[in-house]
Design a protein around this motif. Structure first.
Motif, PDB file in Angstrom:
ATOM      1  N   LEU A 141       0.930  -1.098   0.004  1.00 30.78           N
ATOM      2  CA  LEU A 141      -0.011   0.149  -0.002  1.00 30.78           C
ATOM      3  C   LEU A 141       0.646   1.442   0.064  1.00 30.78           C
ATOM      4  N   ALA A 142       0.335   2.283  -0.571  1.00 28.33           N
ATOM      5  CA  ALA A 142       1.200   3.571  -0.512  1.00 28.33           C
ATOM      6  C   ALA A 142       0.305   4.748  -0.385  1.00 28.33           C
ATOM      7  N   LEU A 143       0.558   5.845   0.416  1.00 29.06           N
ATOM      8  CA  LEU A 143      -0.191   6.990   0.611  1.00 29.06           C
ATOM      9  C   LEU A 143       0.806   8.095   0.349  1.00 29.06           C
ATOM     10  N   ASP A 144       0.251   8.948  -0.593  1.00 27.78           N
ATOM     11  CA  ASP A 144       1.236  10.046  -1.199  1.00 27.78           C
ATOM     12  C   ASP A 144       0.834  11.271  -0.314  1.00 27.78           C
ATOM     13  N   LEU A 145       2.121  11.827   0.107  1.00 24.71           N
ATOM     14  CA  LEU A 145       2.245  13.003   1.014  1.00 24.71           C
ATOM     15  C   LEU A 145       2.818  14.323   0.375  1.00 24.71           C
ATOM     16  N   PHE A 146       2.719  13.981  -0.853  1.00 22.94           N
ATOM     17  CA  PHE A 146       3.524  15.395  -1.748  1.00 22.94           C
ATOM     18  C   PHE A 146       2.126  16.155  -1.737  1.00 22.94           C
ATOM     19  N   GLU A 147       2.327  17.620  -1.855  1.00 21.04           N
ATOM     20  CA  GLU A 147       1.237  18.502  -1.687  1.00 21.04           C
ATOM     21  C   GLU A 147       0.151  18.262  -2.859  1.00 21.04           C
ATOM     22  N   HIS A 148       0.642  17.941  -4.161  1.00 24.75           N
ATOM     23  CA  HIS A 148      -0.130  17.708  -5.138  1.00 24.75           C
ATOM     24  C   HIS A 148      -1.150  16.635  -5.062  1.00 24.75           C
ATOM     25  N   ALA A 149      -1.058  15.896  -3.878  1.00 20.83           N
ATOM     26  CA  ALA A 149      -2.001  14.897  -3.764  1.00 20.83           C
ATOM     27  C   ALA A 149      -3.051  15.467  -2.736  1.00 20.83           C
ATOM     28  N   TYR A 150      -2.955  16.413  -2.175  1.00 22.64           N
ATOM     29  CA  TYR A 150      -4.335  16.746  -1.203  1.00 22.64           C
ATOM     30  C   TYR A 150      -4.267  18.330  -1.108  1.00 22.64           C
ATOM     31  N   PHE A 151      -3.117  19.223  -1.770  1.00 18.61           N
ATOM     32  CA  PHE A 151      -3.233  20.508  -1.277  1.00 18.61           C
ATOM     33  C   PHE A 151      -4.811  21.529  -2.155  1.00 18.61           C
ATOM     34  N   TRP A 152      -4.961  20.850  -3.306  1.00 21.72           N
ATOM     35  CA  TRP A 152      -5.800  21.450  -4.162  1.00 21.72           C
ATOM     36  C   TRP A 152      -7.426  21.399  -3.226  1.00 21.72           C
ATOM     37  N   ASP A 153      -7.518  20.302  -2.456  1.00 26.37           N
ATOM     38  CA  ASP A 153      -8.797  20.122  -1.985  1.00 26.37           C
ATOM     39  C   ASP A 153      -8.719  20.476  -0.556  1.00 26.37           C
ATOM     40  N   TYR A 154      -7.797  20.299   0.211  1.00 29.30           N
ATOM     41  CA  TYR A 154      -7.506  20.494   1.524  1.00 29.30           C
ATOM     42  C   TYR A 154      -6.831  21.579   2.183  1.00 29.30           C
ATOM     43  N   GLY A 155      -5.982  22.444   1.114  1.00 30.70           N
ATOM     44  CA  GLY A 155      -5.228  23.242   1.552  1.00 30.70           C
ATOM     45  C   GLY A 155      -4.177  22.785   2.689  1.00 30.70           C
ATOM     46  N   PHE A 156      -4.071  23.674   3.825  1.00 30.96           N
ATOM     47  CA  PHE A 156      -3.167  23.518   4.743  1.00 30.96           C
ATOM     48  C   PHE A 156      -3.600  22.408   5.703  1.00 30.96           C
ATOM     49  N   LYS A 157      -4.834  21.733   5.614  1.00 23.05           N
ATOM     50  CA  LYS A 157      -5.652  20.601   6.320  1.00 23.05           C
ATOM     51  C   LYS A 157      -4.895  19.250   5.917  1.00 23.05           C
ATOM     52  N   LYS A 158      -3.661  18.937   5.937  1.00 26.97           N
ATOM     53  CA  LYS A 158      -2.959  17.892   5.399  1.00 26.97           C
ATOM     54  C   LYS A 158      -3.811  16.747   6.284  1.00 26.97           C
ATOM     55  N   GLU A 159      -3.886  16.848   7.590  1.00 23.53           N
ATOM     56  CA  GLU A 159      -4.372  15.928   8.606  1.00 23.53           C
ATOM     57  C   GLU A 159      -5.873  15.342   8.178  1.00 23.53           C
ATOM     58  N   LYS A 160      -6.632  16.300   7.686  1.00 25.35           N
ATOM     59  CA  LYS A 160      -7.984  15.733   7.040  1.00 25.35           C
ATOM     60  C   LYS A 160      -7.904  14.888   6.060  1.00 25.35           C
ATOM     61  N   TYR A 161      -7.050  15.448   5.006  1.00 22.26           N
ATOM     62  CA  TYR A 161      -6.755  14.457   3.934  1.00 22.26           C
ATOM     63  C   TYR A 161      -6.447  13.258   4.546  1.00 22.26           C
ATOM     64  N   LEU A 162      -5.368  12.967   5.252  1.00 21.48           N
ATOM     65  CA  LEU A 162      -4.960  11.735   5.866  1.00 21.48           C
ATOM     66  C   LEU A 162      -6.174  10.995   6.640  1.00 21.48           C
ATOM     67  N   ARG A 163      -6.785  11.483   7.248  1.00 22.79           N
ATOM     68  CA  ARG A 163      -7.943  10.750   7.984  1.00 22.79           C
ATOM     69  C   ARG A 163      -8.913  10.258   6.889  1.00 22.79           C
ATOM     70  N   VAL A 164      -9.253  10.989   6.053  1.00 25.27           N
ATOM     71  CA  VAL A 164     -10.207  10.292   5.065  1.00 25.27           C
ATOM     72  C   VAL A 164      -9.400   9.186   4.112  1.00 25.27           C
ATOM     73  N   ALA A 165      -8.359   9.579   3.580  1.00 25.93           N
ATOM     74  CA  ALA A 165      -7.568   8.849   2.698  1.00 25.93           C
ATOM     75  C   ALA A 165      -7.227   7.286   3.446  1.00 25.93           C
ATOM     76  N   ILE A 166      -6.709   7.314   4.641  1.00 32.72           N
ATOM     77  CA  ILE A 166      -6.254   6.214   5.469  1.00 32.72           C
ATOM     78  C   ILE A 166      -7.576   5.485   5.810  1.00 32.72           C
ATOM     79  N   SER A 167      -8.715   5.935   5.960  1.00 30.56           N
ATOM     80  CA  SER A 167     -10.081   5.228   6.203  1.00 30.56           C
ATOM     81  C   SER A 167     -10.368   4.315   5.096  1.00 30.56           C
ATOM     82  N   ARG A 168      -9.756   4.804   3.860  1.00 27.64           N
ATOM     83  CA  ARG A 168     -10.288   3.922   2.571  1.00 27.64           C
ATOM     84  C   ARG A 168      -8.991   3.133   2.192  1.00 27.64           C
ATOM     85  N   LEU A 169      -7.986   2.992   2.949  1.00 30.96           N
ATOM     86  CA  LEU A 169      -6.946   2.316   2.482  1.00 30.96           C
ATOM     87  C   LEU A 169      -7.422   0.514   2.424  1.00 30.96           C
ATOM     88  N   ASP A 170      -6.987   0.026   1.395  1.00 32.10           N
ATOM     89  CA  ASP A 170      -7.337  -1.314   0.924  1.00 32.10           C
ATOM     90  C   ASP A 170      -6.529  -2.505   1.827  1.00 32.10           C
TER      91      ASP A 170
END
Length: 179
Positions: A141-170
């Motif tokens: 499994l991989a989780l992208d932490l580069f800003e292009h992965a989340y900044f467009w939708d979450y801005g500086f709220k990286k933790e919000k992106y992480l919570r939702v993305a991690i909850s969908r890990l296969d």
């Protein structure tokens, strides 16, 4: 790639931007293969052994690992299955596993968090900025932490992106690897 799952935590514009980024890197690698035919069909773990010039080798590894990491990232999400007995055995619970991924991701930036098995078939979670993991290990499994992965939708709220993305890990992919 399960686009419907990705669209649960990424906007279509962000996902398309992210896919375009990966395709751009794949195009760069294709051009590199044309200029260095020895690269064609060679696994990433073998690029070092081709005897390329240092800068050619570094470019090939950087570009190829970017493509491979993104392919894995796009395929790392699914709906959570709670019947992950082996994951529970190693981590105590699925929630504990997800928490450990979150903590690793929260600390890292400009890289990927990978889940893979060590030499003794135990699951490990590790942050990596470069391509080292992809040369020596096979992430599940991989989780992208580069800003292009989340900044467009979450801005500086990286933790919000992480919570939702991690909850969908296969997690079933990890479960399958463990069994």
């Amino acid at each position: 790639m399960n686009k419907s799952i990705l669209l649960e935590f990424l906007s279509e514009d962000n996902l398309n931007l992210h896919i375009s980024h990966m395709k751009n890197e794949a195009s760069k690698y294709s051009i590199l293969e044309k200029s260095i035919p020895r690269l064609v069909g060679v696994p990433i773990s073998e690029i070092y052994r081709l005897g390329l010039k240092k800068d050619e080798c570094e470019d090939a590894l950087a570009i190829r690992s970017c493509v491979e990491a993104h392919k894995l990232y796009f395929d790392s999400f699914s709906y959570l299955n709670q019947k992950c007995e082996k994951v529970r055995e190693y981590f105590g619970s699925v929630d504990k596993f997800l928490y450990e991924v979150f903590e690793c991701a929260r600390e890292g930036s400009e890289g990927f968090v990978y889940v893979f098995l060590d030499n003794r078939k135990r699951p490990l979670i590790e942050f990596c900025k470069g391509y080292d993991i992809l040369i020596n290990k096979t992430p599940i499994l991989a989780l992208d932490l580069f800003e292009h992965a989340y900044f467009w939708d979450y801005g500086f709220k990286k933790e919000k992106y992480l919570r939702v993305a991690i909850s969908r890990l296969d997690i079933e992919k990890l479960e399958t690897a463990l069994t």
